[in-house]
Design an enzyme around this catalytic site. Structure first.
Site, PDB file in Angstrom:
ATOM      1  N   THR A 403       0.872  -1.186   0.000  1.00  0.00           N
ATOM      2  CA  THR A 403       0.000   0.000   0.000  1.00  0.00           C
ATOM      3  C   THR A 403       0.903   1.228   0.000  1.00  0.00           C
ATOM      4  O   THR A 403       2.104   1.125   0.255  1.00  0.00           O
ATOM      5  CB  THR A 403      -0.965  -0.014   1.205  1.00  0.00           C
ATOM      6  OG1 THR A 403      -1.697  -1.229   1.174  1.00  0.00           O
ATOM      7  CG2 THR A 403      -1.939   1.134   1.204  1.00  0.00           C
ATOM      8  N   ASN A 423      -3.592  -4.043  -1.840  1.00  0.00           N
ATOM      9  CA  ASN A 423      -3.722  -4.811  -0.598  1.00  0.00           C
ATOM     10  C   ASN A 423      -2.435  -5.537  -0.236  1.00  0.00           C
ATOM     11  O   ASN A 423      -1.491  -4.899   0.194  1.00  0.00           O
ATOM     12  CB  ASN A 423      -4.934  -5.747  -0.636  1.00  0.00           C
ATOM     13  CG  ASN A 423      -5.251  -6.272   0.758  1.00  0.00           C
ATOM     14  OD1 ASN A 423      -4.887  -5.648   1.744  1.00  0.00           O
ATOM     15  ND2 ASN A 423      -5.899  -7.406   0.870  1.00  0.00           N
ATOM     16  N   GLY A 496      -0.075   0.206   5.768  1.00  0.00           N
ATOM     17  CA  GLY A 496       0.298  -0.613   6.926  1.00  0.00           C
ATOM     18  C   GLY A 496      -0.840  -1.445   7.470  1.00  0.00           C
ATOM     19  O   GLY A 496      -0.827  -1.831   8.639  1.00  0.00           O
TER      20      GLY A 496
HETATM   21  O1  DON Z   1      -7.578  -1.184   2.961  1.00  0.00           O
HETATM   22  C1  DON Z   1      -6.963  -1.839   3.796  1.00  0.00           C
HETATM   23  O2  DON Z   1      -7.204  -1.801   4.988  1.00  0.00           O
HETATM   24  C2  DON Z   1      -5.818  -2.714   3.333  1.00  0.00           C
HETATM   25  N1  DON Z   1      -6.079  -3.164   2.010  1.00  0.00           N
HETATM   26  C3  DON Z   1      -4.551  -1.936   3.420  1.00  0.00           C
HETATM   27  C4  DON Z   1      -3.377  -2.800   3.165  1.00  0.00           C
HETATM   28  C5  DON Z   1      -2.111  -2.247   3.647  1.00  0.00           C
HETATM   29  O3  DON Z   1      -2.018  -1.132   4.080  1.00  0.00           O
HETATM   30  C6  DON Z   1      -0.947  -3.160   3.597  1.00  0.00           C
HETATM   31  N2  DON Z   1       0.194  -2.636   4.276  1.00  0.00           N
HETATM   32  N3  DON Z   1       0.986  -3.217   4.946  1.00  0.00           N
END
Ligand code: DON
Length: 590
Positions: A403, A423, A496
């Protein structure tokens, strides 16, 4: 154009030069004066090497500032700003660029959120996150024995939602940008065509994920049938072609262009899980930002299905606890207050969070004074009685650095805060042949079944159950803070996973409450609790700071907080940008 950089920044120039050697990109920017590094509070050790990194990850300017997770993405923003673009053009250029530079984190087959604040025009929130395709229903992810198929929902073609990044970026740029889209996409096209040097994080994840990549993906991210290595040149020809078609046909490319055809073709092999109809029906949602008065500022954040509302609850709970004499004070007291506020906010998220078009999220209640008081009363009873125990063994959430976030502000206070994602690391780990694009695996952000944790260890309820056309709940919480008079104070956000809201909280807590400087506030060791698992996660530097005997009621686990914060703040006539020292990015501006 001329190149200006301070003495301390000459190494940054070298670094940028190395990163972009293949493309012969020149970094042209005016760099502001540096402040002296101040020591962190002696009672809590700072992250090792943090002050050494400060010269690279912090910048002070006066005119304009962008913070991203790759130097060339920030540079793309500087480039369009110098061509007469505004903050929205800068955001769009950096968004296209980062999708080329961090294909493990985001991309044109991903989705995101953005908050735009233009003081003379207005404020907007945009939801261009992935939606479940028509075939996305809970039973599709249930194994014959009735258990949840967590593999199917988190990897491969069936883990992807209908993407929104391209439509979102184009719509926002069309509404508020000044430059032709061709100028805005140009830096990304160059990075794709000429290539850039693979950096350590990218090389690591490519080699890790390599065995799971489909052949098209291995072709792009490999040389001689092996994973591309750090320092080698990554050229993305198909992605260059896709970007060229977007530059020429704009959103039409996404309605009935070659990309639509290629994606539809790819999915024929997979039950047409994402159909042409799903693709064509995709709509960006535009709304008012969620707004609340918090810690002396007006906070503009993303309404559900973002976690902005839970971030507000968290901040309001902490403020209310600070007012009450009954709560323990000092370092341990602060830790207890913050942890308990996080527990409630993430409980709300787990129980109530979801797409507001499908489930009622009681946003007004969750940020109302009576609710905050009621919840603090409950916490108070528990803390004062001291009669509580951890209920679960800690679960190690799966490692995931991906992300991305872009924060931009100019001296007039025009600002954009946008978090974008595919994601997990490399999303579905599937490239759509001929496009150079990696599919997201955002279906995993739905709650596959009550109590079954997702990639980030998060659980959800029926409110976040899978349904056709529905948007999965997200931790992404792009945020802008305004002074009471409406002047822009700060633009912030982070990637994150489940750590996103707590990274923003930790940063704002140190910056606004503890009055540390912005860089220290971003790099300060963090506290994280996400309701389930019932574990207090602390950055390793905090080990020994809180004697076990003083935190007997928590199951403590030490480990690096996963989120990377990107922030720009206005202090007087200065614009201060910080890119999290855990990442690869830099702030740029002048
Ligand atoms: O929208 C979300 O909550 C997740 N898809 C975000 C993924 C993310 O931040 C991955 N990072 N480590």
């Amino acid at each position: 154009m001329s190149l200006f950089f301070g003495k301390k920044r000459s190494f940054l120039f070298l670094f940028l030069g190395l990163l972009s050697f293949g493309s012969c990109e020149t970094i042209q920017t005016f760099l502001g004066n540096k402040e002296k590094t101040t020591e962190l509070s002696p009672s809590i050790p700072q992250i090792q090497g943090a002050s050494l990194k400060r010269d690279r990850y912090e910048l002070i300017g006066r005119e304009f500032m962008i913070a991203t997770d790759h130097p060339l993405a920030s540079q793309a923003g500087v480039e369009v700003w110098k061509q007469g673009g505004n903050v929205v053009d800068v955001f769009a250029a950096a968004s296209f660029a980062i999708s080329v530079l961090r294909p493990q984190s985001t991309g044109l087959l991903g989705g995101g959120f953005a908050i735009v604040y233009l003081p003379k025009k207005g404020k907007w929130a945009y939801d261009f996150r992935e939606r479940s395709p028509k075939k996305g229903i809970a039973s599709f992810y249930t194994k014959p024995d009735g258990s949840a198929d967590t593999e199917k929902i988190s990897k491969g073609p069936f883990s992807a939602g209908v993407p929104g990044n391209v439509q979102g970026i184009l719509k926002i740029q069309k509404q508020h940008g000044k430059l032709p889209i061709t100028d805005v996409i140009a830096p990304a096209m160059r990075y794709a065509k000429n290539g850039f040097a693979v950096y350590a994080d990218l090389a690591n994840v490519i080699s890790k994920v390599w065995p799971n990549m489909n052949p098209s993906m291995q072709k792009v991210f490999g040389i001689d049938n092996r994973p591309i290595r750090e320092g080698e040149l990554l050229v993305q020809n198909d992605l260059f072609q896709t970007l060229s078609r977007i530059a020429e046909k704009e959103e039409k490319e996404w309605i009935d262009g070659e990309t639509t055809r290629l994606v539809t073709e790819y999915y024929k092999e997979f039950d047409s899980f994402i159909s042409e109809e799903d693709w064509k029906e995709y709509q960006v949602k535009q709304m008012e930002p969620l707004s609340s008065s918090v810690w002396g500022y007006q906070m503009l954040t993303m309404p559900p299905p973002s976690s902005g509302v839970h971030l507000i609850t968290l901040m309001l709970l902490k403020a209310e606890m600070a007012k009450r004499q009954s709560f323990p004070k000092g370092q341990v007291g602060e830790m207890i207050q913050i942890t308990e506020a996080m527990r409630v906010a993430y409980r709300d998220r787990a129980e109530l969070g979801g797409d507001p078009n499908f489930t009622e999220v009681p946003v007004a209640k969750l940020i109302s004074f009576p609710y905050i008081q009621e919840e603090v009363n409950e916490i108070e009873k528990k803390v004062v009685s001291g009669n509580w125990k951890p209920i679960q063994k800690p679960i190690e959430p799966k490692d995931s650095y991906n992300t991305t976030h872009i924060s931009v502000m100019d001296k007039e206070g025009n600002a954009v805060s946008s978090t974008q994602s595919i994601n997990g690391i490399f999303g579905a780990i599937q490239m759509v042949p001929g496009t150079g694009l990696v599919l997201n695996n955002t279906m995993d952000d739905f709650s596959i079944a009550p109590g079954v944790p997702n990639l980030y260890g998060l659980v959800g309820s029926n409110a976040n159950a899978i349904a056709p056309g529905k948007t999965p709940l997200s931790s992404m919480s792009p945020t802008i803070l305004l002074e009471p008079n409406g002047n822009t104070k700060l633009v912030i956000g982070a990637p994150g996973g489940s750590h996103i809201p707590t990274s923003i909280f930790n940063t704002l807590y140190h910056y606004l409450i503890q009055k540390r400087n912005l860089y220290e506030s971003v790099s300060f060791p963090r506290i994280h609790h996400q309701y389930q698992p019932d574990t207090l996660f602390l950055d390793p530097e905090l080990k020994g700071t809180f004697p076990e005997t003083e935190l007997p009621f928590y199951q403590v686990q030490y480990g690096r907080h996963r989120a990377k914060v990107f922030v720009v703040s206005k202090e007087g006539d200065k614009l201060i940008g910080v890119s999290d020292p855990k990442g690869e990015g830099v702030p740029l501006g002048f």
